[in-house]
Enzyme design. Sequence first.
Site, short mmCIF file in Angstrom:
data_model
loop_
_atom_site.label_atom_id
_atom_site.label_comp_id
_atom_site.label_asym_id
_atom_site.label_seq_id
_atom_site.Cartn_x
_atom_site.Cartn_y
_atom_site.Cartn_z
N ASP A 129 10.08 0.18 23.97
CA ASP A 129 11.33 0.26 23.23
C ASP A 129 12.28 -0.86 23.66
O ASP A 129 12.97 -0.74 24.67
CB ASP A 129 11.98 1.64 23.46
CG ASP A 129 13.25 1.82 22.62
OD1 ASP A 129 13.50 0.97 21.74
OD2 ASP A 129 13.95 2.83 22.84
N LYS B 296 18.30 -3.75 23.39
CA LYS B 296 18.80 -3.17 24.64
C LYS B 296 19.32 -4.30 25.53
O LYS B 296 18.67 -5.33 25.66
CB LYS B 296 17.68 -2.42 25.36
CG LYS B 296 17.34 -1.09 24.71
CD LYS B 296 16.43 -0.25 25.58
CE LYS B 296 16.04 1.05 24.90
NZ LYS B 296 17.17 2.00 24.75
N ASP C 41 8.61 5.08 27.28
CA ASP C 41 9.14 5.73 26.08
C ASP C 41 8.03 6.41 25.28
O ASP C 41 8.28 7.00 24.23
CB ASP C 41 9.88 4.69 25.22
CG ASP C 41 11.05 5.31 24.46
OD1 ASP C 41 11.48 6.42 24.84
OD2 ASP C 41 11.51 4.69 23.49
N ASP D 200 17.87 1.17 17.74
CA ASP D 200 17.49 1.72 19.05
C ASP D 200 17.36 3.25 19.00
O ASP D 200 16.86 3.86 19.94
CB ASP D 200 18.52 1.29 20.11
CG ASP D 200 17.98 1.41 21.52
OD1 ASP D 200 16.77 1.68 21.67
OD2 ASP D 200 18.77 1.25 22.47
N GLU E 120 15.22 4.91 17.47
CA GLU E 120 13.96 4.80 16.72
C GLU E 120 13.07 6.02 16.89
O GLU E 120 12.25 6.32 16.03
CB GLU E 120 13.20 3.53 17.16
CG GLU E 120 12.34 3.66 18.43
CD GLU E 120 13.13 3.99 19.70
OE1 GLU E 120 14.36 3.75 19.72
OE2 GLU E 120 12.54 4.51 20.67
N ARG F 98 13.62 9.20 16.77
CA ARG F 98 13.79 10.22 15.73
C ARG F 98 13.14 9.81 14.42
O ARG F 98 12.72 10.66 13.64
CB ARG F 98 15.29 10.54 15.58
CG ARG F 98 16.13 9.37 15.16
CD ARG F 98 17.61 9.56 15.50
NE ARG F 98 17.85 9.48 16.95
CZ ARG F 98 19.04 9.65 17.51
NH1 ARG F 98 20.10 9.92 16.77
NH2 ARG F 98 19.19 9.56 18.82
N1 BES Z 1 14.13 5.51 24.47
C1 BES Z 1 15.53 5.64 24.38
C2 BES Z 1 16.11 6.77 25.22
C3 BES Z 1 15.88 6.73 26.71
C4 BES Z 1 16.90 6.38 27.54
C5 BES Z 1 14.68 7.10 27.27
C6 BES Z 1 16.72 6.39 28.91
C7 BES Z 1 14.49 7.10 28.63
C8 BES Z 1 15.51 6.75 29.46
C9 BES Z 1 15.96 5.86 22.93
O1 BES Z 1 15.15 5.33 21.96
C10 BES Z 1 17.31 5.22 22.80
O2 BES Z 1 17.39 4.04 22.91
N2 BES Z 1 18.30 6.04 22.56
C11 BES Z 1 19.63 5.61 22.39
C12 BES Z 1 20.16 6.36 21.21
C13 BES Z 1 21.43 5.84 20.67
C14 BES Z 1 21.28 4.46 20.12
C15 BES Z 1 21.88 6.78 19.60
C16 BES Z 1 20.43 5.96 23.64
O3 BES Z 1 20.22 7.03 24.19
O4 BES Z 1 21.27 5.16 24.05
ZN ZN Z 2 13.15 5.11 22.49
ZN ZN Z 3 15.61 3.28 21.51
#
Ligand code: BES
Ligand code: ZN
Ligand code: ZN
Length: 449
Positions: free
Chosen positions: A219, A226, A237, A297, A299, A301
């Site tokens: 990811d 990111k 991920d 990001d 993604e 869902r």
């Molecule tokens: N894979 C990440 C979530 C994640 C964060 C997993 C830390 C493991 C450790 C996910 O796809 C993500 O990036 N989520 C974002 C969502 C936001 C953009 C609504 C997040 O949590 O910042």
């Molecule tokens: Zn993710």
């Molecule tokens: Zn993500």
Amino acid sequence: MDATSKSLLSRPELTEDAGSMAEDFNKSHRTIVICIGKKEKVNSHSAKSIGAIVGRKLSAIKAKNVEIHFPESNFEMESSFAESIGLLSWNYTHLRGTGSKQKSLMPLALYSPEKKFSDGMKNGLMIAASVNFSRDISMTPPNIANPLWIAKQATQLARQTGISCKVYQGRALQTEELAGIEAVGKASENPPCLIRLEYKPRGAKTKPVVLVGKTVTYDTGGLSLKVNNGMVGMKLDKDGGCAVLGAMHAIATVIKPKFPVVAFLAAAENSVSGNAFRPDDVIKFRNGVTVEVTNTDAEGRLVLADALCMACDKENPRLIVDLATLTGGVVTALGKVFAGYFCENQNLCKSLESAAEESGEKIWRLPLNDEYRAMLKSPIADIINSNPNRQAHPIQGAAFLSYFVDEEIPWAHIDIAGTHRTTSDKGAFIEGPNGFGVRLLAKFVENIK
Ligand code: BES
Ligand code: ZN
Ligand code: ZN
């Protein structure tokens, strides 16, 4: 208890504290007596802690053959004890090269003269093997573990355990209208896929339990890239999918329920290129719901939505449980101790919480209602994939997913972003992915009548 062990009981180093021990050395063998704690406090959880202490001790003294005696134990305790030893036996050395000294791991043979104990121990070691199988896949770096590599692991698991496996890829993703997986995977050289596994006992006619796992092999955040080192570690991920694979391993080899279990792994690499899906894109899903992408990001869902639609459409599921490293917000809320979960079906809540209590993989229920669902209204499509207001991210994630599950189907979403990896060398785990969810799902399935 033999004479040596009896004599060790009076040693001062053996206290009332669980884990304290006394040792006797002899030419041919050594005897260790370990306090497992106050009788009223001894249970399967304490047996796990003791298993980890014993495992670490056996490793330190380079033991090869061990005979174990447990006072008045039962199957569950013996299994828990051995589970910890099995979990401790995991390390990942496949990628060490000529630049490091190879530490050869020595095999350890566990033996018990009591049949009851051996059976429990075998069960615990088999559960640990399923968790370790999940951890191996999880630990594999993203330049190897791409979506089709994951599909290969699933195919091999199916072949080895007599379950079936089907992989939707290429044109099949379009035919099945799996728009989320397609969009998220578009930028990568490594094509995405949806993996379906099925455990079906002979003659089973009941509806299947369906397990779903987010399997994002890397990811980057996509075009909503990111930043600030937030990308490092995102090979994990895929851990929702890895947990589901591990659970299917346990289901096919140890649990062997009388009803069918279907698993979906929604696998894609969220990468960047001129061909990437973008913030502002609108995607139409299999169930007709349209989604305006506000953040690439968010993604997980999107890929899960496809798997949930497929489960509802094609499987006539008795219930669905999905696991995903979905949001950083759940880590902020619950840290590394409890996974956050969402479920509106009381029976399913109860079963999941008992399985969590029994397996030791803890879950905490968070709320989900129409007010949160309303946060996802889109000015152009049905919903957005993430509200930029930075509120309640884990709940927004669950609210989004709820648009892809038929209301009458009991469904739970478990956000494991905080719990899927261990950050210190402690107890039965070393630093790294811990297979969170394998034991929870295995226990959950085992408890279903
Ligand atoms: N894979 C990440 C979530 C994640 C964060 C997993 C830390 C493991 C450790 C996910 O796809 C993500 O990036 N989520 C974002 C969502 C936001 C953009 C609504 C997040 O949590 O910042
Ligand atoms: Zn993710
Ligand atoms: Zn993500």
